[in-house]
Design a protein around this motif. Structure first.
Motif, PDB file in Angstrom:
ATOM      1  N   ALA A  75       5.645   7.324  12.893  1.00 51.70           N
ATOM      2  CA  ALA A  75       6.159   8.545  12.270  1.00 51.70           C
ATOM      3  C   ALA A  75       5.105   9.644  12.328  1.00 51.70           C
ATOM      4  N   VAL A  76       5.553  10.861  12.517  1.00 54.46           N
ATOM      5  CA  VAL A  76       4.646  12.009  12.575  1.00 54.46           C
ATOM      6  C   VAL A  76       5.261  13.165  11.800  1.00 54.46           C
ATOM      7  N   GLY A  77       4.403  14.155  11.505  1.00 63.64           N
ATOM      8  CA  GLY A  77       4.874  15.400  10.931  1.00 63.64           C
ATOM      9  C   GLY A  77       5.648  15.255   9.640  1.00 63.64           C
ATOM     10  N   ARG A  78       6.807  15.899   9.631  1.00 67.44           N
ATOM     11  CA  ARG A  78       7.618  15.959   8.418  1.00 67.44           C
ATOM     12  C   ARG A  78       8.031  14.570   7.940  1.00 67.44           C
ATOM     13  N   GLU A  79       8.291  13.662   8.866  1.00 67.11           N
ATOM     14  CA  GLU A  79       8.704  12.318   8.469  1.00 67.11           C
ATOM     15  C   GLU A  79       7.607  11.626   7.667  1.00 67.11           C
ATOM     16  N   ARG A  80       6.367  11.812   8.067  1.00 75.55           N
ATOM     17  CA  ARG A  80       5.257  11.209   7.330  1.00 75.55           C
ATOM     18  C   ARG A  80       5.111  11.846   5.953  1.00 75.55           C
ATOM     19  N   THR A  81       5.284  13.161   5.898  1.00 79.38           N
ATOM     20  CA  THR A  81       5.184  13.852   4.612  1.00 79.38           C
ATOM     21  C   THR A  81       6.279  13.400   3.666  1.00 79.38           C
ATOM     22  N   GLU A  82       7.496  13.302   4.179  1.00 76.09           N
ATOM     23  CA  GLU A  82       8.596  12.831   3.347  1.00 76.09           C
ATOM     24  C   GLU A  82       8.372  11.374   2.918  1.00 76.09           C
ATOM     25  N   GLY A  83       7.802  10.568   3.817  1.00 72.00           N
ATOM     26  CA  GLY A  83       7.510   9.181   3.480  1.00 72.00           C
ATOM     27  C   GLY A  83       6.458   9.052   2.403  1.00 72.00           C
ATOM     28  N   ALA A  84       5.535  10.018   2.341  1.00 69.91           N
ATOM     29  CA  ALA A  84       4.506  10.002   1.305  1.00 69.91           C
ATOM     30  C   ALA A  84       5.078  10.404  -0.050  1.00 69.91           C
ATOM     31  N   ARG A  85       6.080  11.276  -0.043  1.00 70.51           N
ATOM     32  CA  ARG A  85       6.697  11.756  -1.283  1.00 70.51           C
ATOM     33  C   ARG A  85       7.782  10.797  -1.773  1.00 70.51           C
ATOM     34  N   ASP A  86       8.536  10.239  -0.857  1.00 67.80           N
ATOM     35  CA  ASP A  86       9.608   9.303  -1.193  1.00 67.80           C
ATOM     36  C   ASP A  86       9.308   7.990  -0.482  1.00 67.80           C
ATOM     37  N   ARG A  87       8.924   6.960  -1.263  1.00 68.87           N
ATOM     38  CA  ARG A  87       8.431   5.712  -0.672  1.00 68.87           C
ATOM     39  C   ARG A  87       9.535   4.689  -0.429  1.00 68.87           C
ATOM     40  N   SER A  88      10.751   5.168  -0.269  1.00 69.99           N
ATOM     41  CA  SER A  88      11.893   4.264  -0.077  1.00 69.99           C
ATOM     42  C   SER A  88      11.759   3.431   1.185  1.00 69.99           C
ATOM     43  N   TRP A  89      11.161   3.980   2.218  1.00 68.41           N
ATOM     44  CA  TRP A  89      11.036   3.217   3.469  1.00 68.41           C
ATOM     45  C   TRP A  89      10.211   1.952   3.236  1.00 68.41           C
ATOM     46  N   LEU A  90       9.098   2.079   2.514  1.00 72.43           N
ATOM     47  CA  LEU A  90       8.239   0.913   2.285  1.00 72.43           C
ATOM     48  C   LEU A  90       8.946  -0.114   1.402  1.00 72.43           C
ATOM     49  N   LEU A  91       9.683   0.346   0.405  1.00 80.89           N
ATOM     50  CA  LEU A  91      10.431  -0.579  -0.443  1.00 80.89           C
ATOM     51  C   LEU A  91      11.445  -1.362   0.378  1.00 80.89           C
ATOM     52  N   GLN A  92      12.163  -0.679   1.253  1.00 88.61           N
ATOM     53  CA  GLN A  92      13.139  -1.324   2.114  1.00 88.61           C
ATOM     54  C   GLN A  92      12.451  -2.298   3.070  1.00 88.61           C
ATOM     55  N   ASP A  93      11.329  -1.889   3.621  1.00 89.95           N
ATOM     56  CA  ASP A  93      10.599  -2.721   4.572  1.00 89.95           C
ATOM     57  C   ASP A  93      10.116  -4.013   3.922  1.00 89.95           C
ATOM     58  N   LEU A  94       9.596  -3.931   2.698  1.00 97.14           N
ATOM     59  CA  LEU A  94       9.103  -5.123   2.003  1.00 97.14           C
ATOM     60  C   LEU A  94      10.235  -6.099   1.709  1.00 97.14           C
ATOM     61  N   SER A  95      11.365  -5.576   1.268  1.00 97.18           N
ATOM     62  CA  SER A  95      12.489  -6.453   0.953  1.00 97.18           C
ATOM     63  C   SER A  95      12.992  -7.169   2.204  1.00 97.18           C
ATOM     64  N   GLU A  96      13.105  -6.453   3.305  1.00 96.01           N
ATOM     65  CA  GLU A  96      13.560  -7.069   4.547  1.00 96.01           C
ATOM     66  C   GLU A  96      12.524  -8.047   5.095  1.00 96.01           C
ATOM     67  N   ARG A  97      11.237  -7.693   4.926  1.00100.80           N
ATOM     68  CA  ARG A  97      10.175  -8.538   5.474  1.00100.80           C
ATOM     69  C   ARG A  97      10.115  -9.898   4.783  1.00100.80           C
TER      70      ARG A  97
END
Length: 426
Positions: A214-236
């Protein structure tokens, strides 16, 4: 009586006057104490410490399976005190049975040397009492079950990195929480402070909460909203993925669980290891889980059932924080700042979501659970989680002069002013 009538824990050669804890009850042992009887079904945790004044404690989890058939005797768990390590070690079944026989048989041991689960904490003059409690953390009806409902054998196996011995001590630590001493290698540090058991943490990295690449805006949004990491941990860690919050069957164990149960289970175990063992690394993992879940937005919309359950568990845990000796969870304005900031931010998130989604989407359930948490912290710590504060206005001085005043003290909590997030396109 040729066998014991209820699930039993037998502790061989346990010295008197040491600190012992079972679930939410702690006590000091007496010479007649040989264990605990009448365990309910489920997971339990027992720890010991050579002295109540020592901070180092060792413990182990064990499971009492559902009621066996009438033809099978209730389970008996045996542990043996090791003078060398000053902790309880595994004990073979034959050795445990021989120990009971040497003490007069099951009837004698069961009636005179075992204390019942959920015993009274009061000392008694009765010679048959197995233990005299020195510090009571009442295991009220349903209290233990309410904060271990997501603990499972698979989570304990991963967390303790052992298939058969779910042991942990005050010094056990996750890799990311180990002390790094400048100028010393890992082996040299181990020689200085001793071997620490490595714990299986979830690997939450709050400095990288976006997908790889991820780059740019996607990284910034990922830093503000950590939903991607929560989803990743549950699936992992849970593997199978289902839409919504439907029950799914975990491969390899056949155990029914819901989305995010592995995170809830980790949160429960870590909290209890802080509560009973004062384990620092588990405290850090507990904080990381809170910092992850309470900074999500997209997942709240998609997985509102998980967040409702999470907030319900958080309230139950907060109700037990005073059980920690010395108040390990300092919930004053300074000590509890990290949690206060998270709760305030999550309340704003819920408000924003509620404006765009209807009650049929389940957000009201999340809001109801959050209001319970908010009411509790307000009653206990006088925290105000709203943003209804006067930040600027006219102040009349003693001589009658009117001065315009403005405060920036809450900008850090509200992520405003110089603390406001900035989206940068690269």
């Amino acid at each position: 009586m040729s066998t014991h009538p209820t699930p039993t824990l037998i502790l061989l050669n346990l010295p008197p006057s040491i600190l012992c804890g079972i679930n939410l009850l702690t006590f000091t042992t007496t010479p007649t104490f040989l264990g605990i009887k009448s365990f309910p079904t489920g997971f339990h945790f027992l720890f010991t410490s050579p002295s109540a004044s020592l901070s180092l404690r060792d413990g182990f989890w064990f499971q009492i399976p559902p009621t066996p058939p009438a033809s099978s005797p209730p389970p008996a768990v045996f542990r043996k005190w090791s003078p060398e390590t000053e902790c309880l070690a595994p004990c073979p079944q034959p050795e445990g049975e021989a120990f009971v026989h040497a003490k007069g048989g099951w009837k004698e041991v069961y009636e005179k040397h075992l204390t019942p689960y959920r015993q009274s904490g009061a000392a008694s003059s009765d010679a048959n009492d197995a233990a005299a409690a020195t510090k009571q953390q009442d295991d009220k009806e349903g209290a233990w079950e309410g904060i271990t409902s997501h603990v499972s054998a698979s989570i304990l196996t991963r967390f303790t990195k052992s298939d058969d011995e779910w042991t942990i001590s005050s010094a056990s630590s996750g890799v990311q929480d180990r002390d790094e001493i400048p100028g010393l290698s890992r082996e040299e540090v181990r020689d200085v402070i001793g071997e620490e058991k490595e714990l299986g943490m979830l690997g939450i990295d709050l400095k990288r909460t976006w997908r790889e690449g991820a780059v740019g805006r996607e990284r910034t949004e990922g830093a503000r909203d950590r939903s991607w990491l929560l989803q990743d941990l549950s699936e992992r860690y849970q593997g199978t993925e289902e839409d919504g919050d439907e029950v799914m069957i975990k491969s390899g164990g056949g155990r029914e669980e819901r989305w995010g149960d592995v995170i809830m289970g980790q949160m429960e175990i870590c909290f209890l290891m802080v509560l009973t063992l004062a384990n620092y690394s588990c405290l850090e993992e507990w904080k990381r889980i809170l910092a992850l879940v309470l900074t999500c937005e997209k997942s709240v919309r998609d997985r509102w059932q998980f967040f409702a359950r999470f907030l319900r568990l958080l309230k139950r845990q907060l109700e037990r924080t005073d059980d920690v000796e010395g108040g390990l969870f300092d919930m004053s304005d300074d000590g509890g700042a990290f949690l206060k900031v998270l709760l305030k931010g999550f309340k704003r998130t819920l408000g924003q979501i509620a404006e765009s989604k209807g009650e049929e989407d389940g957000i009201e359930d999340v809001k109801d659970e959050f209001e319970e948490v908010e009411k509790w912290v307000k009653d206990q710590y006088r925290w105000e989680l709203g943003d209804e504060f006067v930040r600027s206005g006219m102040l009349e001085l003693e001589d009658g002069e009117m001065v315009m005043m403005e405060t920036k003290e809450l900008e850090g909590e509200d992520e405003s002013g110089e603390y406001a997030p900035v989206i940068v396109d690269l």
